[in-house]
Structures are given as structure tokens and as C-alpha cells.
Enzyme design. Structure first.
Site, PDB file in Angstrom:
ATOM      1  N   LYS A  53       0.853  -1.135  -0.060  1.00 29.05           N
ATOM      2  CA  LYS A  53       0.091   0.051   0.020  1.00 29.05           C
ATOM      3  C   LYS A  53       0.785   1.381   0.016  1.00 29.05           C
ATOM      4  CE  LYS A  53      -3.679  -2.334   1.969  1.00 29.05           C
ATOM      5  NZ  LYS A  53      -4.182  -3.191   3.214  1.00 29.05           N
ATOM      6  N   GLN A  97      -5.326  -2.074   9.486  1.00 29.01           N
ATOM      7  CA  GLN A  97      -4.932  -3.281   8.693  1.00 29.01           C
ATOM      8  C   GLN A  97      -5.815  -4.307   9.519  1.00 29.01           C
ATOM      9  OE1 GLN A  97      -3.445  -3.906   5.729  1.00 29.01           O
ATOM     10  NE2 GLN A  97      -4.197  -5.765   5.988  1.00 29.01           N
ATOM     11  N   ASP A 120     -11.691   2.024   2.849  1.00 29.27           N
ATOM     12  CA  ASP A 120     -11.493   0.548   2.768  1.00 29.27           C
ATOM     13  C   ASP A 120     -13.313   0.214   2.525  1.00 29.27           C
ATOM     14  OD1 ASP A 120      -9.357  -1.380   2.965  1.00 29.27           O
ATOM     15  OD2 ASP A 120      -9.712  -1.323   4.974  1.00 29.27           O
TER      16      ASP A 120
END
Ligand code: NAP
Length: 285
Positions: A53, A97, A120
Site C-alpha cells: 500500500k 489493517q 476500505d
């Protein structure tokens, strides 16, 4: 039939090149898309995802910040940090995460992130907006899959899409996005009986189970489009998908490989969502 391979890494690269130009333009107006990634503990897989990322952020020009916290971080500490990030103007996207250590309630954390920064696309508000056809951040893996289908002009409308797996991050949302594109959608999961019957009916087969070579070519319909979401590490240390590529490719019209398939698209759509959030925050959308 021998399938045409849809290389996610190639599509991801061309999308990232476009994004880089877009971010350059935004930067020239003083707008710097910002993504903050929070990593708790030292799970090697999570570390490697986070690295990917950051690499993508650097490439497209998104300012990425990594906050690494020890595994013993309390839920309250994490929620406090998210509160801070929610109010920080330079942060357009917040990504915690997953998975989180057992003592932290994952859903509570997801719901603590402002829907305006939910790049997300996991917040219930984002999911609800997606399901009702409203503008929102789509979850990155499902969104990447739709982009892959569109990149090959694969018709979705009227097709029977069969999805194996019903997780909140892949299976369920990819079905919703396909439904929004007018596919007829069937979900299969661990309690599904006679799964072969559904596999054989699929014009578009999405496999997101997490078991190496769970599906092979035996039951796949001639000409089906096969999207392999699974990422499994096998004994020799290499990565493989949920689909037995060689036998499935003999039947399919299109197929995605693992690696170089869906994975790079997931990160690319995260970049897309972060840029979109920055544009929204600055009144450009
Ligand atoms: P998950 O949360 O573990 O969900 C797996 C799903 O598979 C569940 O819905 C489960 O059914 C179903 N399943 C398990 N065993 C089954 C069986 N024998 N028959 C039918 N269905 C079965 O996994 P996930 O997060 O969706 O991820 C799936 C895979 O995709 C993993 O390999 C993951 O690493 C990979 N992944 C890749 C990306 C990427 O960017 N490439 C992103 C996310 C995930 P139940 O609901 O009934 O338990």
C-alpha cells in the site's frame, strides 16, 4: 477453449499511471491526498500488505503515513487514535489493517472510522450506501474485480454470477456490485449443498474461499469467466489461488491468475478511494 488471462498487475499499472497524473494536478492546486495506515502487531502477511500500500501511495503521489503500534495496544488507545485521525484535515483515508489482535473488537474499530474517510469501504454506512446504489467508497477487492471485468468489455448484465465465499470484505460486496450491474447472483458458502451444480451454471465465477485449488476445471461451464480471489501460500513457499489455473483455463473464456491477478487491483482501488476522498473534502466532487 483456452482462456484469455486478465492480468491485474497490468491493469493496475495503467490505472496507477492515470492516478499519478490526477494527483499531480491536485497537488498543483495544493491538494495532497493523504492516507493513514494503522498496523497493530507484527503479523508478516499484514506487514507485507501494508508495504504494498505504501509503495502504491508513493507511486501515485498519495502522502501515506504508517502508524505502527504494538500488539498489546488497547482498544481504547486505538479508538482514541481513530478519533484524532477522523478530525485531521490532511488525512483523507484511514485504513486499519485487519486482522486485529483478539482483544480488539474489529467491528467497533471499523465503525469508529468516519464514513467520509472509510477508504476500505467496510463501514456499515458505506455498505448500506453501496447496497442502495448511492455514491460511496466501494470495498477495494470487489471494486477491483468489477474494473477487471470492464477492462475486457465482459458483459455482466443478464449473466449468472456465482460467488463462492460470503465474507464481508469480498464475497458479499462483490455480489452486490454485480447485482448493481444487472447480473443474476448466487452466493455459495460452506453450507451450500451440491456446489458443483452452481459452479456449472456460472457465466461468471468468483472464488473467494481461501483454500488452494478449491475449484478445478471439472465443473466449470465452457466459456465462463473465472475470477480467482484466493491467496494461499503452499508448501514450496509460493502463492497460489483458490482455482486450479491450468484445468480451469481449458474451459474458461477469461481467467485471472494468482499472483498478478486480483491482488494488485485491490491496492489500486484503495488509491482510487483515497484520491476520491481528497477531492470530496475539497469540494471537487
Ligand atoms: P473468509 O472471510 O475466510 O471467507 C471465506 C469464505 O469461504 C466463507 O464465506 C466461507 O463460508 C467460504 N468457505 C469456506 N470453506 C468452504 C467450502 N468448503 N465450501 C464453500 N465455501 C467455503 O475469506 P475472505 O477474507 O473472503 O478471503 C478469501 C480468500 O481471498 C483468501 O484466500 C484471502 O487471502 C483472499 N483475499 C484476497 C484479496 C486480494 O486482494 N487478492 C483480498 C481479500 C481476500 P462460510 O461463510 O459458510 O464460513
Amino acid at each position: 477453449m483456452t482462456a484469455e488471462v486478465i492480468y491485474g498487475n497490468e491493469l493496475a499499472q495503467s490505472l496507477r499511471d492515470e492516478m499519478k497524473e490526477e494527483v499531480n494536478e491536485l497537488r498543483s492546486k495544493g491538494i495532497i491526498p493523504g492516507l493513514t495506515v494503522v498496523l497493530i502487531g507484527d503479523d508478516p502477511a499484514s506487514k507485507s500488505y501494508v508495504k504494498g500500500k505504501q509503495k502504491a501511495s508513493d507511486y501515485v503521489g498519495v502522502a501515506s503515513e504508517l502508524i505502527e503500534l504494538p500488539a498489546e495496544t488497547t482498544q481504547e488507545e486505538l479508538l482514541g487514535l481513530i478519533d484524532e485521525l477522523n478530525t485531521k484535515d490532511s488525512v483523507h483515508g484511514i485504513l486499519v489493517q485487519l486482522p486485529l489482535p483478539d482483544h480488539i473488537d474489529e467491528q467497533l474499530v471499523i465503525e469508529a472510522i468516519s464514513p467520509d474517510k472509510d477508504v476500505d469501504g467496510f463501514h456499515p454506512i458505506s455498505i448500506g450506501r453501496m447496497m442502495t446504489g448511492k455514491d460511496t467508497f466501494y470495498p477495494c477487492t470487489p471494486y477491483g474485480i468489477i474494473k477487471m471485468l470492464q477492462s475486457k468489455q465482459i458483459e455482466i448484465e443478464g449473466k449468472h454470477a456465482v460467488i463462492i465465499g460470503r465474507s464481508n470484505i469480498v464475497g458479499k460486496p462483490v455480489g452486490q456490485l454485480l447485482l448493481a450491474e444487472n447480473a443474476t447472483v448466487t452466493y455459495c458458502h460452506s453450507r451450500t449443498k451440491d456446489m458443483e451444480k452452481f459452479i456449472a451454471m456460472a457465466d461468471i465465477l468468483i472464488v473467494a474461499v481461501g483454500k488452494a485449488h478449491f475449484v478445478n476445471g471439472d465443473h466449470i461451464k465452457e466459456g465462463a469467466v473465472v475470477i480467482d480471489v484466493g491467496v494461499n501460500r503452499i508448501e514450496d513457499g509460493s502463492l497460489t489461488g483458490d482455482v486450479d489455473f491450468d484445468s480451469a483455463a481449458e474451459k474458461a473464456s477469461f481467467i485471472t491468475p494468482v499472483p498478478r491477478g486480483v491482488g494488485p487491483m485491490t491496492i489500486t482501488m484503495l488509491m482510487h478511494n483515497t484520491i476520491k476522498s481528497a477531492k470530496k473534502a475539497n469540494g471537487l466532487l
